[in-house]
Design a protein around this motif. Structure first.
Motif, mmCIF file in Angstrom:
data_model
loop_
_atom_site.group_PDB
_atom_site.id
_atom_site.type_symbol
_atom_site.label_atom_id
_atom_site.label_comp_id
_atom_site.label_asym_id
_atom_site.label_seq_id
_atom_site.Cartn_x
_atom_site.Cartn_y
_atom_site.Cartn_z
ATOM 1 N N PHE A 42 0.826 -1.205 0.000
ATOM 2 C CA PHE A 42 0.000 0.000 0.000
ATOM 3 C C PHE A 42 0.864 1.261 0.000
ATOM 4 O O PHE A 42 0.681 2.151 -0.832
ATOM 5 C CB PHE A 42 -0.911 -0.021 1.229
ATOM 6 C CG PHE A 42 -1.751 1.215 1.390
ATOM 7 C CD1 PHE A 42 -2.871 1.418 0.605
ATOM 8 C CD2 PHE A 42 -1.416 2.189 2.326
ATOM 9 C CE1 PHE A 42 -3.652 2.563 0.746
ATOM 10 C CE2 PHE A 42 -2.177 3.330 2.473
ATOM 11 C CZ PHE A 42 -3.299 3.514 1.682
ATOM 12 N N TYR A 43 1.805 1.335 0.940
ATOM 13 C CA TYR A 43 2.649 2.528 1.015
ATOM 14 C C TYR A 43 3.534 2.658 -0.222
ATOM 15 O O TYR A 43 3.744 3.759 -0.732
ATOM 16 C CB TYR A 43 3.505 2.484 2.277
ATOM 17 C CG TYR A 43 2.722 2.726 3.552
ATOM 18 C CD1 TYR A 43 1.854 3.808 3.664
ATOM 19 C CD2 TYR A 43 2.842 1.872 4.650
ATOM 20 C CE1 TYR A 43 1.132 4.029 4.819
ATOM 21 C CE2 TYR A 43 2.124 2.092 5.813
ATOM 22 C CZ TYR A 43 1.267 3.168 5.894
ATOM 23 O OH TYR A 43 0.544 3.393 7.047
ATOM 24 N N ARG A 44 4.064 1.544 -0.714
ATOM 25 C CA ARG A 44 4.911 1.584 -1.910
ATOM 26 C C ARG A 44 4.137 2.133 -3.104
ATOM 27 O O ARG A 44 4.673 2.901 -3.898
ATOM 28 C CB ARG A 44 5.445 0.189 -2.230
ATOM 29 C CG ARG A 44 6.261 0.119 -3.522
ATOM 30 C CD ARG A 44 6.756 -1.276 -3.797
ATOM 31 N NE ARG A 44 7.821 -1.645 -2.881
ATOM 32 C CZ ARG A 44 9.089 -1.291 -3.047
ATOM 33 N NH1 ARG A 44 9.446 -0.563 -4.088
ATOM 34 N NH2 ARG A 44 10.001 -1.655 -2.181
ATOM 35 N N SER A 45 2.868 1.736 -3.240
ATOM 36 C CA SER A 45 2.083 2.148 -4.403
ATOM 37 C C SER A 45 1.755 3.637 -4.404
ATOM 38 O O SER A 45 1.324 4.175 -5.420
ATOM 39 C CB SER A 45 0.789 1.338 -4.482
ATOM 40 O OG SER A 45 -0.068 1.639 -3.395
ATOM 41 N N PHE A 46 1.964 4.311 -3.260
ATOM 42 C CA PHE A 46 1.734 5.756 -3.204
ATOM 43 C C PHE A 46 3.031 6.530 -2.977
ATOM 44 O O PHE A 46 3.013 7.686 -2.562
ATOM 45 C CB PHE A 46 0.712 6.099 -2.119
ATOM 46 C CG PHE A 46 -0.689 5.736 -2.505
ATOM 47 C CD1 PHE A 46 -1.442 6.577 -3.314
ATOM 48 C CD2 PHE A 46 -1.250 4.534 -2.097
ATOM 49 C CE1 PHE A 46 -2.733 6.238 -3.691
ATOM 50 C CE2 PHE A 46 -2.532 4.178 -2.469
ATOM 51 C CZ PHE A 46 -3.280 5.031 -3.272
ATOM 52 N N GLY A 47 4.169 5.878 -3.243
ATOM 53 C CA GLY A 47 5.447 6.565 -3.204
ATOM 54 C C GLY A 47 6.100 6.653 -1.851
ATOM 55 O O GLY A 47 7.133 7.305 -1.707
#
Length: 299
Positions: free
Chosen positions: A128-133
């Motif tokens: 989740f966090y990776r997909s939003f940078g």
């Protein structure tokens, strides 16, 4: 107790259901709807369909799995005190109790489930966090119970959920490590400063320059669908996909692969073996076809 006191008691009793209903709205329904709206906005950024799912139990967890591109069955091991997670655990423990009535098995399974819940929740928030940078290591904030006196597992994730949902500065994009940013004091890993240029010395592209960087590739041929250096259909000694020229910036050299029926040649009429990548040094000249009407120098 006089009449006035009795009237006050009756009024209090009659008002109690309304107080309970009001408390339910303020402390459960309103936060649930606000969180659902935030999740829906996050889904919009990730271009996920099904806005209604963010407001329905069970469907909300499925919607969250779509946002982070996680398998749907994560919902059985996801989050703190969710309806699906707690319902699944409760049902399993009830069935085991009915079959065995062994408290020890129930205790062991509860511990195993708790560990699985933490692990899969961590995996989810990493994606989740990776997909939003964001740095995926922030997922630790979602499984740590407290830091000092701060309830991290509840407070911090909600803050980031609302930040991701409502901040225009946060987009749905993959995380890029600072070590991979090509600005001082960091430089991209495994990237060479070497560059090259393919120079046309004869034929249609005589005098043309094609700049090359590490990993870039030119496909020469008559087929506009597969080639980026395109020759006329009347060029009989140029195949539809004649050859490729790839630049290896780390080794500062070229790799040429011939695919043609008429051949790719070096100076001295040396033909490159078809289908076999040939490593060539800078300064080498190649010709397309036996007529050698089209030539390029690999500088």
């Amino acid at each position: 107790m006089d009449l006035y006191d009795i009237e006050l008691l009756v009024d209090l009793i009659l008002s109690a259901p309304w107080i309970i209903f009001l408390m339910w709205i303020v402390f459960y329904l309103l936060p649930y709807v606000i969180e659902g709206y935030a999740i829906m906005c996050t889904g919009h950024k990730a271009k996920i369909d099904g806005d209604f799912m963010a407001f329905i139990p069970v469907a909300r967890q499925l919607y969250q799995m779509k946002i982070a591109d996680c398998p749907w069955w994560y919902i059985f091991f996801f989050g703190d005190w969710t309806f699906v997670a707690m319902g699944s655990l409760g049902l399993i423990l009830y069935l085991i109790w009915m079959l065995t009535e062994m408290v020890s098995i129930i205790a062991v399974l509860t511990i195993v489930y708790f560990i699985a819940n933490r692990v899969f929740t961590f995996f989810y928030y990493q994606k989740f966090y990776r997909s939003f940078g964001f740095n995926p290591n922030m997922a630790w904030l979602n499984i740590l119970p407290v830091i000092g006196m701060i309830p991290v597992a509840g407070l911090v994730p909600k803050v980031f959920t609302y930040l991701i949902a409502f901040s225009n500065a946060i987009e749905h994009k993959d995380y890029v490590s600072p070590l991979d940013v090509d600005t001082p004091p960091y430089k991209k890993k495994n990237v060479s400063a070497s560059t090259g240029v393919v120079v046309g010395i004869a034929g249609k592209y005589a005098g043309a320059n094609f700049d090359m960087v590490d990993g870039s590739e030119l496909i020469l041929g008559r087929d506009p669908q597969s080639a980026n250096i395109i020759f006329d259909q009347t060029a009989s000694d140029i195949s539809r996909r004649h050859c490729s020229i790839k630049f290896d910036g780390k080794a500062n050299q070229y790799i040429v692969t011939d695919y043609s029926s008429t051949g790719t040649y070096l100076e001295g009429s040396i033909q490159i073996e078809k289908g076999q990548p040939k490593t060539l040094a800078k300064g080498t000249v190649i010709y397309l076809g036996g007529s050698k009407q089209n030539g390029f120098r690999l500088n």
